[in-house]
Structures are given as structure tokens and as C-alpha cells.
Design a protein around this motif. Structure first.
Motif, PDB file in Angstrom:
ATOM      1  N   ILE A   1       0.146  15.082  11.745  1.00 40.05           N
ATOM      2  CA  ILE A   1      -0.873  15.228  10.709  1.00 40.05           C
ATOM      3  C   ILE A   1      -0.144  15.534   9.408  1.00 40.05           C
ATOM      4  CG2 ILE A   1      -2.689  16.786   9.881  1.00 40.05           C
ATOM      5  CD1 ILE A   1      -3.785  15.153  12.073  1.00 40.05           C
ATOM      6  N   LYS A   2      -0.662  15.008   8.301  1.00 34.67           N
ATOM      7  CA  LYS A   2      -0.080  15.273   6.985  1.00 34.67           C
ATOM      8  C   LYS A   2      -1.177  15.640   6.004  1.00 34.67           C
ATOM      9  CE  LYS A   2       2.380  13.467   3.031  1.00 34.67           C
ATOM     10  NZ  LYS A   2       2.137  14.757   2.446  1.00 34.67           N
ATOM     11  N   ILE A   3      -0.925  16.644   5.197  1.00 30.64           N
ATOM     12  CA  ILE A   3      -1.827  17.048   4.125  1.00 30.64           C
ATOM     13  C   ILE A   3      -1.134  16.710   2.818  1.00 30.64           C
ATOM     14  CG2 ILE A   3      -3.002  18.975   3.009  1.00 30.64           C
ATOM     15  CD1 ILE A   3      -1.881  19.448   6.502  1.00 30.64           C
ATOM     16  N   GLY A   4      -1.884  16.163   1.851  1.00 34.94           N
ATOM     17  CA  GLY A   4      -1.271  15.834   0.573  1.00 34.94           C
ATOM     18  C   GLY A   4      -2.293  15.607  -0.516  1.00 34.94           C
ATOM     19  N   ILE A   5      -1.795  15.390  -1.724  1.00 38.36           N
ATOM     20  CA  ILE A   5      -2.661  15.046  -2.849  1.00 38.36           C
ATOM     21  C   ILE A   5      -2.129  13.782  -3.507  1.00 38.36           C
ATOM     22  CG2 ILE A   5      -3.494  17.392  -3.256  1.00 38.36           C
ATOM     23  CD1 ILE A   5      -1.616  17.560  -5.635  1.00 38.36           C
ATOM     24  N   SER A   6      -3.047  13.099  -4.173  1.00 36.94           N
ATOM     25  CA  SER A   6      -2.710  11.848  -4.843  1.00 36.94           C
ATOM     26  C   SER A   6      -3.626  11.682  -6.045  1.00 36.94           C
ATOM     27  CB  SER A   6      -2.927  10.670  -3.878  1.00 36.94           C
ATOM     28  OG  SER A   6      -2.734   9.431  -4.522  1.00 36.94           O
ATOM     29  N   SER A   7      -3.152  10.945  -7.025  1.00 39.92           N
ATOM     30  CA  SER A   7      -4.051  10.592  -8.118  1.00 39.92           C
ATOM     31  C   SER A   7      -5.111   9.635  -7.560  1.00 39.92           C
ATOM     32  CB  SER A   7      -3.275   9.929  -9.265  1.00 39.92           C
ATOM     33  OG  SER A   7      -2.633   8.771  -8.792  1.00 39.92           O
ATOM     34  N   ILE A   8      -6.168   9.439  -8.275  1.00 38.74           N
ATOM     35  CA  ILE A   8      -7.287   8.633  -7.801  1.00 38.74           C
ATOM     36  C   ILE A   8      -6.889   7.174  -7.563  1.00 38.74           C
ATOM     37  CG2 ILE A   8      -8.243   8.009 -10.056  1.00 38.74           C
ATOM     38  CD1 ILE A   8     -10.279   9.132  -6.999  1.00 38.74           C
ATOM     39  N   ASP A   9      -5.800   6.724  -8.169  1.00 34.96           N
ATOM     40  CA  ASP A   9      -5.363   5.343  -7.942  1.00 34.96           C
ATOM     41  C   ASP A   9      -4.865   5.139  -6.515  1.00 34.96           C
ATOM     42  OD1 ASP A   9      -2.761   6.367  -7.812  1.00 34.96           O
ATOM     43  OD2 ASP A   9      -2.192   5.591  -9.783  1.00 34.96           O
ATOM     44  N   GLY A  10      -4.567   6.228  -5.813  1.00 36.23           N
ATOM     45  CA  GLY A  10      -4.202   6.162  -4.406  1.00 36.23           C
ATOM     46  C   GLY A  10      -2.806   5.643  -4.117  1.00 36.23           C
ATOM     47  N   LYS A  11      -1.940   5.572  -5.118  1.00 35.41           N
ATOM     48  CA  LYS A  11      -0.592   5.045  -4.885  1.00 35.41           C
ATOM     49  C   LYS A  11       0.168   5.873  -3.849  1.00 35.41           C
ATOM     50  CE  LYS A  11       0.002   2.743  -9.313  1.00 35.41           C
ATOM     51  NZ  LYS A  11       0.748   2.701 -10.569  1.00 35.41           N
ATOM     52  N   ARG A  12       0.018   7.164  -3.902  1.00 34.41           N
ATOM     53  CA  ARG A  12       0.712   8.040  -2.947  1.00 34.41           C
ATOM     54  C   ARG A  12       0.209   7.762  -1.531  1.00 34.41           C
ATOM     55  NH1 ARG A  12       5.111  10.188  -1.569  1.00 34.41           N
ATOM     56  NH2 ARG A  12       5.029  12.251  -0.714  1.00 34.41           N
ATOM     57  N   PHE A  13      -1.102   7.704  -1.388  1.00 32.33           N
ATOM     58  CA  PHE A  13      -1.678   7.398  -0.078  1.00 32.33           C
ATOM     59  C   PHE A  13      -1.232   6.018   0.398  1.00 32.33           C
ATOM     60  CE2 PHE A  13      -5.175   5.178   2.108  1.00 32.33           C
ATOM     61  CZ  PHE A  13      -5.069   5.802   3.325  1.00 32.33           C
ATOM     62  N   ALA A  14      -1.188   5.042  -0.487  1.00 28.54           N
ATOM     63  CA  ALA A  14      -0.772   3.680  -0.136  1.00 28.54           C
ATOM     64  C   ALA A  14       0.658   3.652   0.396  1.00 28.54           C
ATOM     65  CB  ALA A  14      -0.917   2.757  -1.341  1.00 28.54           C
ATOM     66  N   ALA A  15       1.532   4.484  -0.158  1.00 33.09           N
ATOM     67  CA  ALA A  15       2.917   4.546   0.320  1.00 33.09           C
ATOM     68  C   ALA A  15       2.964   4.996   1.781  1.00 33.09           C
ATOM     69  CB  ALA A  15       3.736   5.498  -0.549  1.00 33.09           C
ATOM     70  N   HIS A  16       2.100   5.933   2.145  1.00 38.56           N
ATOM     71  CA  HIS A  16       2.044   6.398   3.529  1.00 38.56           C
ATOM     72  C   HIS A  16       1.396   5.348   4.424  1.00 38.56           C
ATOM     73  CE1 HIS A  16       3.598  10.291   2.515  1.00 38.56           C
ATOM     74  NE2 HIS A  16       2.608  10.512   1.663  1.00 38.56           N
ATOM     75  N   LYS A  17       0.360   4.691   3.913  1.00 39.52           N
ATOM     76  CA  LYS A  17      -0.351   3.680   4.693  1.00 39.52           C
ATOM     77  C   LYS A  17       0.592   2.554   5.127  1.00 39.52           C
ATOM     78  CE  LYS A  17      -4.495   0.862   4.609  1.00 39.52           C
ATOM     79  NZ  LYS A  17      -5.610   0.371   3.817  1.00 39.52           N
ATOM     80  N   THR A  18       1.518   2.163   4.268  1.00 38.23           N
ATOM     81  CA  THR A  18       2.464   1.098   4.631  1.00 38.23           C
ATOM     82  C   THR A  18       3.399   1.529   5.763  1.00 38.23           C
ATOM     83  OG1 THR A  18       4.122   1.736   2.981  1.00 38.23           O
ATOM     84  CG2 THR A  18       2.453   0.128   2.287  1.00 38.23           C
ATOM     85  N   LYS A  19       3.497   2.834   5.997  1.00 34.38           N
ATOM     86  CA  LYS A  19       4.339   3.361   7.084  1.00 34.38           C
ATOM     87  C   LYS A  19       3.510   3.682   8.333  1.00 34.38           C
ATOM     88  CE  LYS A  19       8.039   3.389   4.528  1.00 34.38           C
ATOM     89  NZ  LYS A  19       9.095   2.424   4.724  1.00 34.38           N
ATOM     90  N   GLY A  20       2.243   3.243   8.350  1.00 34.11           N
ATOM     91  CA  GLY A  20       1.406   3.396   9.537  1.00 34.11           C
ATOM     92  C   GLY A  20       0.501   4.610   9.576  1.00 34.11           C
ATOM     93  N   TRP A  21       0.481   5.399   8.519  1.00 33.37           N
ATOM     94  CA  TRP A  21      -0.390   6.570   8.478  1.00 33.37           C
ATOM     95  C   TRP A  21      -1.834   6.130   8.273  1.00 33.37           C
ATOM     96  CZ3 TRP A  21       1.148  11.693   9.054  1.00 33.37           C
ATOM     97  CH2 TRP A  21       2.531  11.886   9.164  1.00 33.37           C
ATOM     98  N   LEU A  22      -2.773   6.833   8.931  1.00 32.60           N
ATOM     99  CA  LEU A  22      -4.202   6.527   8.865  1.00 32.60           C
ATOM    100  C   LEU A  22      -4.945   7.669   8.180  1.00 32.60           C
ATOM    101  CD1 LEU A  22      -4.563   5.413  12.588  1.00 32.60           C
ATOM    102  CD2 LEU A  22      -4.177   3.938  10.593  1.00 32.60           C
TER     103      LEU A  22
END
Length: 95
Positions: A15-36
Motif C-alpha cells: 500500500i502507498k500513501i501520497g499526494i499529487s497535483s490535480i494533473d495526476g502526473k505523480r499518480f500516473a508515474a506509479h500507474k505505469t509501474k502497476g500500482w492501482l
């Protein structure tokens, strides 16, 4: 606007907790590594999102060590990861 999010990695069973700007770039970086995405919350002020993130992480670190290493997460954020078998998603969301 800022997002506070909870992610899950089926590969690492983490499990990972984090914050990102609304553009979601940070979340997208994790998504490309298989995070849901498990859940997320909108904050109008980044400082408030950061305060909640810090409180949750500090609370979890009292009982659990960070789960993944820097090598496991080349996109960063390994210090905010925890063993998913030790922390329920529902409990984390309630927190």
C-alpha cells in the motif's frame, strides 16, 4: 487543487500513501509501474493534504516499517509504502 491518494501494488503486495497535483502526473508515474488506485480525496490547499498525509504516515510508522526499497520504486515514494497484508485498505481509508 491537490489529491491525497492510496495506491495498491499487486506485484509487491504493498500500500502507498501520497499526494499529487490535480494533473495526476505523480499518480500516473506509479500507474505505469502497476500500482492501482484504492481511493483519493481532493484538497484545495496542498498544505492540508500534506498535513493529512504526514499524520497517516507517522501513525503507520509507529507500528510498521516502510515496506519497499528505493530499488523497488524507481519512480520514488518508497518511504510511504507499507505491507498490504498488515494494513487493511478499509482501515486505512477510515484513518
Amino acid at each position: 487543487m491537490t489529491l491525497l491518494y492510496i495506491l495498491y501494488s499487486p506485484v509487491h503486495r504493498a500500500i502507498k500513501i501520497g499526494i499529487s497535483s490535480i494533473d495526476g502526473k505523480r499518480f500516473a508515474a506509479h500507474k505505469t509501474k502497476g500500482w492501482l488506485l484504492v481511493s483519493y480525496w481532493h484538497f484545495f490547499e496542498r498544505d492540508k493534504a500534506r498535513a493529512v498525509e504526514s499524520l497517516v504516515i507517522q501513525t503507520l510508522k509507529k507500528k510498521h516499517n516502510p515496506f519497499l526499497s528505493k530499488q523497488d520504486m524507481p519512480q520514488g515514494g518508497y518511504t510511504e509504502t507499507f505491507d498490504a497484508s498488515a494494513i487493511s485498505k478499509k482501515g486505512l481509508i477510515r484513518m
